[in-house]
Design an enzyme around this catalytic site. Structure first.
Site, PDB file in Angstrom:
ATOM      1  N   GLY B 145      40.215  47.350  32.013  1.00  5.52           N
ATOM      2  CA  GLY B 145      38.874  47.470  33.053  1.00  5.52           C
ATOM      3  C   GLY B 145      39.602  47.678  34.439  1.00  5.52           C
ATOM      4  N   CYS B 146      38.908  48.082  35.306  1.00  2.00           N
ATOM      5  CA  CYS B 146      39.218  48.579  36.611  1.00  2.00           C
ATOM      6  C   CYS B 146      39.516  47.393  37.452  1.00  2.00           C
ATOM      7  CB  CYS B 146      38.248  49.184  37.427  1.00  2.00           C
ATOM      8  SG  CYS B 146      36.435  48.544  37.478  1.00  2.00           S
ATOM      9  N   TYR B 147      38.966  46.252  37.216  1.00  2.00           N
ATOM     10  CA  TYR B 147      39.341  44.803  38.125  1.00  2.00           C
ATOM     11  C   TYR B 147      40.697  44.547  37.421  1.00  2.00           C
ATOM     12  CZ  TYR B 147      34.957  44.412  40.654  1.00  2.00           C
ATOM     13  OH  TYR B 147      33.764  44.765  41.422  1.00  2.00           O
ATOM     14  N   THR B 149      43.039  45.937  36.180  1.00  2.00           N
ATOM     15  CA  THR B 149      44.017  46.860  36.529  1.00  2.00           C
ATOM     16  C   THR B 149      44.751  46.267  37.913  1.00  2.00           C
ATOM     17  OG1 THR B 149      43.493  48.657  35.176  1.00  2.00           O
ATOM     18  CG2 THR B 149      44.715  49.254  36.890  1.00  2.00           C
ATOM     19  N   ALA B 150      43.448  46.205  38.709  1.00  2.00           N
ATOM     20  CA  ALA B 150      44.017  46.074  40.256  1.00  2.00           C
ATOM     21  C   ALA B 150      44.620  44.651  40.340  1.00  2.00           C
ATOM     22  CB  ALA B 150      42.722  46.001  41.010  1.00  2.00           C
TER      23      ALA B 150
END
Lengths: 342, 342, 342, 342
Positions: B145-147, B149-150
């Site tokens: 997921g994008c979050y 990853t960050a």
């Protein structure tokens, strides 16, 4: 063998965009990077989006630093390019991204810029009739202004096909990067977000004579131009709404045909299918120009609308495209028609 | 020989970004493009920024259409990937950009997604300890997921170096494209411009168990995670402010050293020089992640902040990076660390 | 009889917002307007949204100009208020919108501001326990910082009800007007649109000691505060995501009850119904603060989120509210809980 | 005695703005609030910025609910107002914020709206010659469209003073709230942020015949109108760039004089000092219209530019202003010329 390129004025928005494009250009090797007030600073601080260049340090803009390159790009305040160009010698390709060598008419230059006219170089808008040939092999290129690029591409087909009276009314919206990186109160985020505002109204904007020059050359007669630029709450992009009084015999079909013909072989100008209109988001970061045209029979006008990225095709992309032509490379090398959206 | 890639779900934001990257990938040839509700439509209408694909028409997502490709990317609503993947056979590289195969813990899956757990695939965040090896040669990849990853990239070095207690508090801001392209009233431009708002507060967001999983695996013990996502008025980008309680012996120097070590050889994670902080604009359109870290001695916490492009490194770029590894290509092929700014 | 009010620092964002509110205040008559670098300019140029004052001209900030008013608002750079206040005499209500008189701890002042401590005035956040009484009849008011207002209102109920451990982690997003009207490159619209970025990370922001002071006073013990401010791409608004470690006995119900009790009689703090979360757009231009709270049992934390308008309740609205209390007017006079949205 | 007002269509943007204004109107008491698809919902959910009405619940739009009010505002989709108005009786003031009763020419209505013409009501743009008198005591008011308000106010002085040829070219930029609250993909925040795009190009926008009607009435002859609306990345505001071919004898002085005369006594139209140009931010939330005008001698055109808030003066503010006139109240009651900026 790689083309060695220097960039004078690498700390601003035009310089940064140029470096972004040159980093992706397979034939170019980036050489000297200069900037006067920012000399000595890391590019990682000034242009944090250009990670591969983060550790490069800007140097002062001197003839010695700029020597030994195949191409020198000038992204300098207007009035400074001539002196630098003279020192570079006739065999170096010099591409001026400023205004100094765009205008043919010295009187227009002096009226709008208030300084002596430096001369006229081949004009880096290859899509205009005759322009591509003048760029081939040239050692000097004047990159067009961002608004003149958007407006000229939108309207020249109408004039080239003799469909329009010499009376154009143009309103264009630009992202704020067109106003540069110098900190001015009216360009603060707090001021521009949520706000549209005009400037240079009534013919005062310096891009007006350049538009007049381009349209007049195609029309073969002087074209009256009412040009109003506006500042839009976005970082990039120009949307140019360009209208011209239609000649009596014009039809929707003849207008469409003229535009299809004008752009049939152009790699970067995309005439949208009927019913679809340009949006600046679609060309964000791309060298493409989206164009659409309509004929308003009730108002008797042709309405041609273009969208481009003011920093890309409107400045640095146009510069690279012209460099490619001048050097005999494929015109599209290192350039893309793919936007970054949404 | 070109890698032939199909994209199921080519009309959404993740699919569009993936196509943008695949168009620039020198080893990939774009094959079938599918979409269910949009089947039959021109890509030029759905993804107007992808000019080279403008005349491609979306097909329905069927096994026949997806057959005959080396790689199939799935950009589908969660719960749909397993059925499609089964039909593709074990020799096709299947890269799921959805959530279906990210979680190891079936109970966590069922709690957060409310449907049976489909399984667990190698996790496409190569920067995590051990992850790269698991991706090499794999025929199945679960893109994070994008979050997660960050957040995982920002915090794992602190846990890998045993500098942090298992107690993380994270607040992240995401651009609106993270919420997808389906038209919902609260995502209208009129609603989001000028507004910041949280959602999924109190542990409810589906990316929470994925963050818990990643940090816990590195820490070697369960990590308590308070995660609050917020919606920011921008189209792209995630800024993740990630804090963890520091262990007693921590110093600013030990924190810095841990991060320098963790990212020393990473091509896409860039630890900024001290004093410079990440900004999402700098990684717009890029596969890079900007990270900075500080130790707040007064509060006894490590604060690690990352910025990435949620559609690029956060989704489609991460998918391409994993594809490169799985196929044995150079990990950076077709990917850039250059952002489009301003 | 009208309250005659002067504004020193009328050209900035805080001064402009104050004038907007005073124009709508039924008991106030606007007197002298001063500004040093802008003295002599029309307000119509500096604050074009304040049409009724367009023809007023700014004067220099001198004791003579500020004399003869019932209230003097100071919207000056920090360090300048003490000198002006001394000249005004003890009977004039002086409301300092700067930082000079907010902190009790002289050492904290000197550490964060680097100059001698000027003193401490009654603190203009009437919703804090005990604060309202201290403001009644006072002739001096220190208006809180915008972040401390947002954070203190979000978290004090948890501390007042002894539900939270003295360990708070806060991440807040602010619109760009919080950074003022001085033109700085990183605040250009081109830089901030589309970008989220942190600043003052690791405890360095000057509002940190003020938050520590407010929460500690309510908790009755020192509270450790990790505070990270971020800059959001919007002109106005603060969204403060405030978390505190929950004490063992805490439940969702006890948290909700504490917040309902804390705000039951507050005219400007609105605890949203369960399930609805604050958005800065809803309080744009309003003096209201939207608050919501959740208890995350898995993470063992209370998450309280507030949204306010940094210029209104966060600065000028808070100043007017305190003025009303100090003068014995109804606290809500001239203030609204209605936002301008979308 | 209070004026009791009902609002049919209270869940949309126009309805929300109207309620914002009515809440601040000293003579109005808010009665029934209706909405069809949203009947039964709390206003706190639908219009979270209107805190004083948060607990009101929308009812269905029926004659019974709307009965017993002095004024009924209709914020309905076009084509629905006539039926509702008929049921209300001739003594109730009915103010239609939709398009149904704006056009005099039934043929134009049918061409642009594709349905039978419902009739023509007094036109709620009091600044137009003769309009104020027609509104006094009227029991029916057709509130103008947002674009026609901006354009007509910018250009009518030129026609009233016989300075312009009947040939206008207009390009206007609108914030997204002008497109309403219905969720459509092209209005998503992800799509509109960072993008300018045109729509209804070539004379197709439904506001075109209304502009033609207004300008023609003032000019005393048919005026050809080329009107291009564009969507700007901001929630509110219209910037209308309006140009007309100048008659031969026109001078900058005669243009300025005509505009000064036209707006000398208007409480809401503000002709800016020479050299200052309108910005939509300055009129955010205000009922004011900022106008500036220039004469471009080279192009032979008058360029008049107006900025207004499309929801305020462009819709709901105009409606309240007309209500005031119709009811014999002071025209400015409850309305402000103060914007919320930045």
């Amino acid at each position: 063998m790689a083309v060695r390129a220097a960039v004078a004025g690498a700390s601003g928005y035009a310089g940064g965009e140029l470096l972004r494009l040159l980093l992706a250009h397979p034939e170019v090797e980036i050489g000297a990077l200069t900037g006067n007030s920012n000399a000595g600073q890391r590019l990682g601080t000034l242009q944090p989006h250009l990670l591969p260049l983060a550790d490069r340090v800007l140097e002062a803009t001197t003839p010695e630093i700029l020597a030994g390159h195949d191409v020198v790009f000038l992204a300098l305040p207007h009035g400074q390019s001539a002196a630098v160009a003279e020192q570079l010698g006739p065999d170096v390709l010099v591409i001026d991204m400023g205004a100094d060598f765009r205008l043919v008419d010295a009187g227009a230059w002096e009226k709008f810029y208030g300084s002596p006219h430096a001369g006229t170089w081949p004009y880096g808008l290859p899509e205009l009739p005759g322009a591509r040939a003048a760029l081939e092999g040239s050692k000097r290129v004047a990159v067009p202004g961002c608004y003149p690029t958007a407006v000229s591409l939108a309207l020249f087909p109408a004039y080239a096909a003799s469909l329009a009276e010499p009376e154009a009314v143009i309103v264009a919206a630009s992202g704020t990067s067109g106003a540069g990186k110098a900190a001015k109160p009216h360009l603060l985020g707090s001021e521009v977000m949520g706000s549209m505002s005009p400037y240079g109204v009534g013919g005062g904007h310096r891009h007006t004579p350049e538009i007049v020059q381009n349209l007049g050359a195609v029309a073969g007669e002087p074209v009256s131009v009412s040009f109003t630029p506006t500042l839009a709450p976005m970082p990039r992009g120009i949307l140019a709404t360009c209208t011209a009084k239609a000649k009596p015999e014009v039809t929707a079909e003849s207008v469409r045909a003229a535009y299809e013909k004008a752009f049939a072989d152009e790699p970067f100008v995309h005439l949208l299918p009927e019913g679809q209109w340009p949006a600046t988001a679609s060309v964000h970061g791309s060298n493409a120009v989206s164009v659409q045209v309509a004929y308003d029979a009730d108002a008797g006008r042709i309405i041609a609308i273009s969208a481009l990225d003011n920093l890309a095709k409107g400045t640095a992309g146009g510069a690279v495209q012209s460099m490619n032509i001048a050097l005999g490379l494929d015109e599209t090398t290192g350039l893309t028609t793919i936007g970054v959206a949404p």
